[in-house]
Scaffold this active site. Structure first.
Site, PDB file in Angstrom:
ATOM      1  N   LYS A  74      29.212 -60.703  71.361  1.00  0.00           N
ATOM      2  CA  LYS A  74      30.557 -61.277  71.484  1.00  0.00           C
ATOM      3  C   LYS A  74      31.598 -60.354  70.875  1.00  0.00           C
ATOM      4  O   LYS A  74      32.684 -60.174  71.407  1.00  0.00           O
ATOM      5  CB  LYS A  74      30.580 -62.640  70.782  1.00  0.00           C
ATOM      6  N   TRP A 118      21.282 -57.291  66.327  1.00  0.00           N
ATOM      7  CA  TRP A 118      21.531 -56.695  67.647  1.00  0.00           C
ATOM      8  C   TRP A 118      21.205 -55.225  67.471  1.00  0.00           C
ATOM      9  O   TRP A 118      21.925 -54.497  66.781  1.00  0.00           O
ATOM     10  CB  TRP A 118      22.998 -56.915  68.032  1.00  0.00           C
ATOM     11  N   HIS A 172      38.929 -44.472 100.161  1.00  0.00           N
ATOM     12  CA  HIS A 172      38.726 -43.132  99.605  1.00  0.00           C
ATOM     13  C   HIS A 172      37.318 -42.976  99.032  1.00  0.00           C
ATOM     14  O   HIS A 172      37.080 -42.090  98.221  1.00  0.00           O
ATOM     15  CB  HIS A 172      39.777 -42.845  98.522  1.00  0.00           C
ATOM     16  N   LYS A 194      33.047 -59.974  84.949  1.00  0.00           N
ATOM     17  CA  LYS A 194      32.392 -61.275  84.738  1.00  0.00           C
ATOM     18  C   LYS A 194      31.075 -61.334  85.516  1.00  0.00           C
ATOM     19  O   LYS A 194      30.069 -61.840  85.021  1.00  0.00           O
ATOM     20  CB  LYS A 194      33.317 -62.423  85.184  1.00  0.00           C
ATOM     21  N   GLU A 223      28.490 -59.132  83.629  1.00  0.00           N
ATOM     22  CA  GLU A 223      27.975 -59.551  82.326  1.00  0.00           C
ATOM     23  C   GLU A 223      27.177 -60.841  82.346  1.00  0.00           C
ATOM     24  O   GLU A 223      26.211 -60.957  81.603  1.00  0.00           O
ATOM     25  CB  GLU A 223      29.046 -59.541  81.230  1.00  0.00           C
ATOM     26  N   ASN A 231      25.338 -55.856  58.658  1.00  0.00           N
ATOM     27  CA  ASN A 231      26.004 -55.658  59.953  1.00  0.00           C
ATOM     28  C   ASN A 231      26.704 -54.313  59.884  1.00  0.00           C
ATOM     29  O   ASN A 231      27.340 -54.010  58.873  1.00  0.00           O
ATOM     30  CB  ASN A 231      27.082 -56.721  60.198  1.00  0.00           C
ATOM     31  N   GLY A 232      26.638 -53.557  60.957  1.00  0.00           N
ATOM     32  CA  GLY A 232      27.311 -52.255  60.972  1.00  0.00           C
ATOM     33  C   GLY A 232      26.293 -51.150  61.114  1.00  0.00           C
ATOM     34  O   GLY A 232      25.140 -51.382  61.501  1.00  0.00           O
ATOM     35  N   CYS A 256      25.528 -58.437  65.308  1.00  0.00           N
ATOM     36  CA  CYS A 256      24.690 -59.092  64.295  1.00  0.00           C
ATOM     37  C   CYS A 256      25.449 -60.203  63.562  1.00  0.00           C
ATOM     38  O   CYS A 256      26.669 -60.131  63.411  1.00  0.00           O
ATOM     39  CB  CYS A 256      24.241 -58.083  63.252  1.00  0.00           C
ATOM     40  N   ARG A 273      27.069 -64.621  69.136  1.00  0.00           N
ATOM     41  CA  ARG A 273      27.499 -63.244  68.885  1.00  0.00           C
ATOM     42  C   ARG A 273      26.588 -62.237  69.577  1.00  0.00           C
ATOM     43  O   ARG A 273      26.964 -61.073  69.735  1.00  0.00           O
ATOM     44  CB  ARG A 273      27.496 -62.968  67.375  1.00  0.00           C
ATOM     45  N   GLU A 286      38.480 -57.687  86.388  1.00  0.00           N
ATOM     46  CA  GLU A 286      37.967 -58.747  85.509  1.00  0.00           C
ATOM     47  C   GLU A 286      36.899 -59.572  86.233  1.00  0.00           C
ATOM     48  O   GLU A 286      35.879 -59.939  85.648  1.00  0.00           O
ATOM     49  CB  GLU A 286      39.143 -59.634  85.046  1.00  0.00           C
TER      50      GLU A 286
END
Ligand code: AGP
Length: 618
Positions: free
Chosen positions: A613, A74, A514, A495, A498, A100-101, A2, A27, A491
């Site tokens: 973010k 968010w 395996h 990428k 996301e 926020n939170g 948020c 964000r 990584e």
């Protein structure tokens, strides 16, 4: 996560709040809203699910008041919807709040407040946890408290981490801000006869570079002339604003189609800036200045533990590898969100290094608290944000100098973290005497070539684009690597997930047979990271096994490697690098492949769905 903005001053607040929210879009959010208060006491609250353009479209006439607050939400408690979007008002309609939170004890608070609401014939207007905050403030005000006292009393009842902005309908000259725990930043901006508020600097930069970062436990009463800080344990004071050295142009997209692409291309500069003055050759030294942890401490530790989340965890894995190789000390990595809820036995002789580009990731901050409370071990943070919460918790900080990163996907801060960790490995090795001057000089000389390695990798963008277009329809990828290339495989897969919404798994190539090999067929492409390092032959065997299952292979190897090129469907040649520097050679290509796959699929690259973010909630 948020975003919060606020304004009080001589201009019309509505357009300033909207523009501020636009600058916080990166964000991540799913709904937004603003509340503006006119000098005559008329209040306009506008909220919309979806993008900010939906909010803007819903505004028939922009409210003209000189004070207001805004929010991008968010969703955590309650689905994304108009009614759950912030700002939220008390049932009386007088107290307006954005948060926020998470209010962890909102259920019991709702139960407690419900009786009063029911007695007044009112009920909750949203499914959010936030709504209890204006109600708690209103209750305190009804008991005769000043607004700041009521806010303080309300916050004292909340469990969890919260950043709050608020105002009262009867006072168009003031807005309030509060911060408790690690719920992301809250920055006050100083203008000329006007004041700004935002959860992140980019929203303030067009207006001012004079700022004050609100600290944990502080409440700010903000009017057009300045801010007065209250906290329970100290006298009130007017803080001295600090000038931030950030160029507003750095947060503009320029000629690039997406911030992510811009930030990928900024990497050579981000690396040079991060290394500048910290890698000296004559005599060899690394991070010689600016370091608050003594050589004696670095000599006394028996082990290094590097922690982080997401991309920062992958950087931590590479950092672990360098610390072992360069400094010759036992090193390990851990996922901060798991580490903080275990009972890890680390002991006071472990140096803990946290990697977090934002410096505000709740799990990483939680892990740092865990280390401090349980072991009191020395802590270093690698971060891109000066003054962030992580820098306050650590004994020493190594700041990357990447400039603001707006794309949700971390790119330049990944390489910034790597440069910082490499320098740290050199510094530890020198302090402990495990790295002699000649070897240190050589390691640093290598690091100084990293910006040009990255530059050459960026020249492969068109080839990555061409290859990505052949795989637009693929819904699965396996990415394989070994040694230092294994975290890079992870990584690359992150990428792809996301920004391309493609299912991708990064695996140590030795692990493939395996289990994951069962997935492979003609529809399941494999990206193989296969530079000519010590495990190259083993990677070649893995590629043979993949090809035998007819899975298409995209190999990323050393320039001019005909043997590899002859074996695979697509081959990308990166500039040859020493074993230590391989991550710098490979990273641009893995980022560009993911970027171009997402581009070909027509996705919202800078603001991928469901992602934030900075992850400030659990
Ligand atoms: C990376 O592309 C992601 N956006 C995410 O995994 C990120 O790296 C993670 O949330 C950690 O963030 P931090 O570096 O700010 O702590």
């Amino acid at each position: 996560m948020c975003g919060i903005v606020g304004y009080v001053g001589h201009q019309s607040a509505g357009p300033i709040l909207l523009e501020g929210l636009q600058r916080l879009e990166y964000r991540g959010y799913d709904s937004s809203g603003i509340a503006v208060l006119d000098r005559d006491g008329s209040l306009a609250v506008l909220k919309r699910q979806g993008k900010l353009r939906d909010l803007e479209a819903a505004i028939v006439a922009m409210p003209s008041g000189g004070a207001g607050i805004g929010h991008t939400r968010w969703a955590t408690h309650g689905v994304p919807s108009d009614r759950n979007a912030h700002p939220h008002a008390s049932s009386s309609g007088d107290v307006i709040v954005v948060q926020n939170g998470i209010v962890e004890n909102y259920r019991s608070l709702k139960a407690e407040l419900e009786q009063t609401l029911a007695a007044q014939g009112r009920s909750w207007l949203s499914d959010t946890d936030t709504e209890v905050i204006p109600e708690l403030i209103a209750r305190e005000l009804a008991r005769g408290q000043m607004f700041e006292e009521a806010l303080q009393a309300a916050i004292a009842r909340l469990r969890g981490a919260n950043a709050i902005a608020a105002f009262h309908r009867a006072d168009p000259t003031r807005i309030y801000a509060a911060r408790k725990g690690s719920a992301g930043g809250m920055v006050i901006g100083y203008g000329d006869g006007e004041m700004f508020l935002a959860s992140d600097l980019p929203a303030l930069l067009p207006h001012t570079t004079d700022v004050y970062h609100l600290e944990d436990g502080e409440i700010a009463v903000i009017d057009s002339q300045g801010a007065l800080i209250h906290r329970a344990d100290r006298p009130r004071h007017r803080p001295e604003p600090r000038q931030v050295d950030l160029d507003p142009v750095a947060v503009a997209r320029g000629p690039y189609r997406h911030f992510m692409l811009k930030e990928i291309f900024e990497q050579p500069r981000a690396l040079s800036d991060t290394i500048r003055g910290r890698a000296r050759l004559d005599p060899p030294s690394a991070l010689a200045d600016e370091f608050e942890i003594s050589d004696a401490t670095l000599r006394s530790v028996e082990r290094v533990l590097v922690i982080g989340m997401g991309t920062s965890l992958h950087a931590a894995m590479i950092g672990r590898w360098w610390i072992e190789q360069i400094a010759g000390i036992p090193a390990d990595f851990d996922n901060a969100s798991e580490f903080r809820f275990r009972a890890p036995v680390i002991g006071p002789a472990t140096l803990v290094v946290s990697v977090t580009q934002s410096g505000e990731t709740i799990d990483t901050l939680g892990a740092m608290d865990h280390v401090r409370d349980r072991w009191g071990a020395p802590q270093i943070v690698v971060t891109n944000v000066e003054g962030s919460e992580a820098t306050r918790k650590a004994d020493a900080s190594i700041l990357m100098r990447c400039g603001p990163e707006v794309g949700v996907a971390s790119t330049k801060t990944f390489l910034g973290s790597l440069a910082a960790l490499y320098l740290l490995a050199c510094r530890i090795g020198k302090a402990r005497g495990s790295l002699g001057d000649a070897d240190l000089g050589e390691a640093l000389e290598q690091l100084l070539t990293s910006p040009s390695l990255v530059e050459r990798g960026l020249a492969l963008s068109d080839q990555c684009n061409e290859i990505a277009r052949s795989y637009t329809g693929s819904t699965n990828f396996l990415v394989l690597g070994r040694g230092i290339e294994h975290p890079l495989a992870m990584e690359a897969a992150l990428k792809c997930k996301e920004i391309s919404y493609v299912h991708a798994e990064g695996y140590a190539a030795g692990e493939m047979k395996h289990g994951p090999i069962a997935l492979l067929d003609q529809q399941f492409p494999v990206i193989a990271l296969a530079t000519r390092g010590p495990l190259f032959d083993k990677m070649m065997s893995a590629i043979q096994q993949v090809s035998a299952r007819r899975a298409p292979v995209i190999a990323v190897g050393d320039e001019g490697d005909d043997e590899l090129a002859g074996l695979v469907d697509h081959y990308i040649g990166v500039p040859p690098a020493s074993d230590l520097l391989t991550p710098f050679a490979l990273t641009p290509v893995i980022q560009l492949l993911a970027y171009h796959i997402a581009l070909a699929r027509g996705l919202d690259i800078d603001q991928p769905r469901n992602l934030a973010k900075t992850v400030t909630v659990e």
